[in-house]
Design an enzyme around this catalytic site. Structure first.
Site, PDB file in Angstrom:
ATOM      1  N   GLU A  35      -1.579 -10.410  -5.226  1.00 48.44           N
ATOM      2  CA  GLU A  35      -1.634  -8.831  -5.418  1.00 48.44           C
ATOM      3  C   GLU A  35      -3.124  -8.269  -5.910  1.00 48.44           C
ATOM      4  OE1 GLU A  35       1.118  -7.126  -8.128  1.00 48.44           O
ATOM      5  OE2 GLU A  35       0.600  -4.971  -7.288  1.00 48.44           O
TER       6      GLU A  35
ATOM      7  N   LYS B 265       2.257  -0.780  -0.978  1.00 51.24           N
ATOM      8  CA  LYS B 265       3.540  -1.222  -1.841  1.00 51.24           C
ATOM      9  C   LYS B 265       4.275   0.024  -2.067  1.00 51.24           C
ATOM     10  CE  LYS B 265       3.719  -3.363  -6.723  1.00 51.24           C
ATOM     11  NZ  LYS B 265       3.074  -3.756  -7.699  1.00 51.24           N
TER      12      LYS B 265
ATOM     13  N   CYS C 164       4.880  -7.937  -5.542  1.00 50.00           N
ATOM     14  CA  CYS C 164       5.379  -7.805  -7.046  1.00 50.00           C
ATOM     15  C   CYS C 164       6.695  -7.004  -7.297  1.00 50.00           C
ATOM     16  CB  CYS C 164       4.070  -7.485  -7.630  1.00 50.00           C
ATOM     17  SG  CYS C 164       3.823  -8.122  -9.447  1.00 50.00           S
TER      18      CYS C 164
END
Ligand code: ACM
Length: 266
Positions: free
Chosen positions: A40, A111, A146
């Site tokens: 990330e 995200k 994540c």
């Protein structure tokens, strides 16, 4: 048989040029892979304190850093998954690009679940969870980032759309994920590749420690490879995506056919 590489390193905060140079060097070590997954925010570092800080280093998908990596994907004939800070008009996303050889345009995942101070610095993602079919490799690749791991809906949504391999660029700061990521693989019968970073970022009077342990999990939940907490490394795993196309795990039980969505509340 498909070879997947996860790259683990410590991105330098606020220094895309330096991170690009590191990533290009690590790509040499990943030369045997068909698909290479970076952490990330690999191009920028992680612990932003404000939108202004993100805006100073964020780039559009056709910006210089991703463009350089897109050319690298083309030259090396590899699929690259790269976490980066995306600027799109006035919006800023914690994003991951899937760079495909032979394709001018990349697929971008923004995200969905922002973690901690990301909520102050980025806009929440608006792409949903993408799954891309790659004909040359005959694999369906899905992406989450994540903290999405804490939401079983993320991996399940990717699996229901046909993902066979989930790439999860990460900057993990807790340890609970080590128990849960293998379960995400097992409960969806997919491969799951976690590219985590290492190192420490001390900013705004707080210290974040990133504990590596990148891994590729088989659809059984077993790790096929795993890094230690501190090393800069490229891990390679061989996977068989066709094994995930049936969700049966014995002659009578099938993870998807046995679902009872009429009794679920989401
Ligand atoms: C995280 O989502 N970077 C913990």
């Amino acid at each position: 048989m498909l070879r997947v590489a996860v790259v683990q390193f410590a991105p330098a905060f606020g220094d895309p040029a330096r991170n690009l140079a590191t990533m290009l060097a690590l790509l040499d070590a990943a030369r045997a892979a068909h698909i290479v997954i970076f952490p990330e925010l690999a191009t920028t570092g992680y612990f932003f304190q404000s939108r202004q800080e993100v805006a100073a280093v964020a780039e559009p998908v056709d910006g210089p850093t991703l463009e350089r990596l897109r050319r690298e994907a083309q030259w090396r004939q590899q699929v690259l998954v790269v976490g980066f800070a995306e600027q799109a008009d006035r919006r800023l996303y914690n994003a991951a690009a899937v760079l495909l050889p032979g394709e001018e345009h990349c697929i971008v995942y923004r995200k969905t679940h922002l973690f901690y101070k990301e909520k102050l610095c980025f806009d929440p993602g608006d792409t949903g969870f993408p799954v891309v079919y790659i004909p040359a490799l005959d694999v369906r690749l899905g992406v989450m980032i994540c903290y999405d791991w804490r939401f079983p809906e993320a991996a399940r949504t990717l699996a229901l759309q046909g993902a066979e391999l989930i790439a999860c660029p990460s900057n993990l700061v807790t340890e609970a994920w080590e128990m849960v990521m293998p379960v995400r693989a097992l409960e969806n019968k997919v491969y799951l590749a976690v590219a985590n970073r290492t190192g420490v970022e001390e900013r705004g009077g707080e210290r974040l420690i990133f504990r590596g342990k990148s891994a590729v999990y088989a659809y059984t939940g077993h790790p096929l490879c795993r890094a230690n907490a501190e090393e800069t490394t490229v891990l390679l795993a061989e996977i068989e995506p066709e094994q995930t196309r049936t969700k049966a795990f014995d002659p009578l039980d099938d993870l998807f056919a046995d679902r009872r969505p009429e009794y679920y509340r989401l």
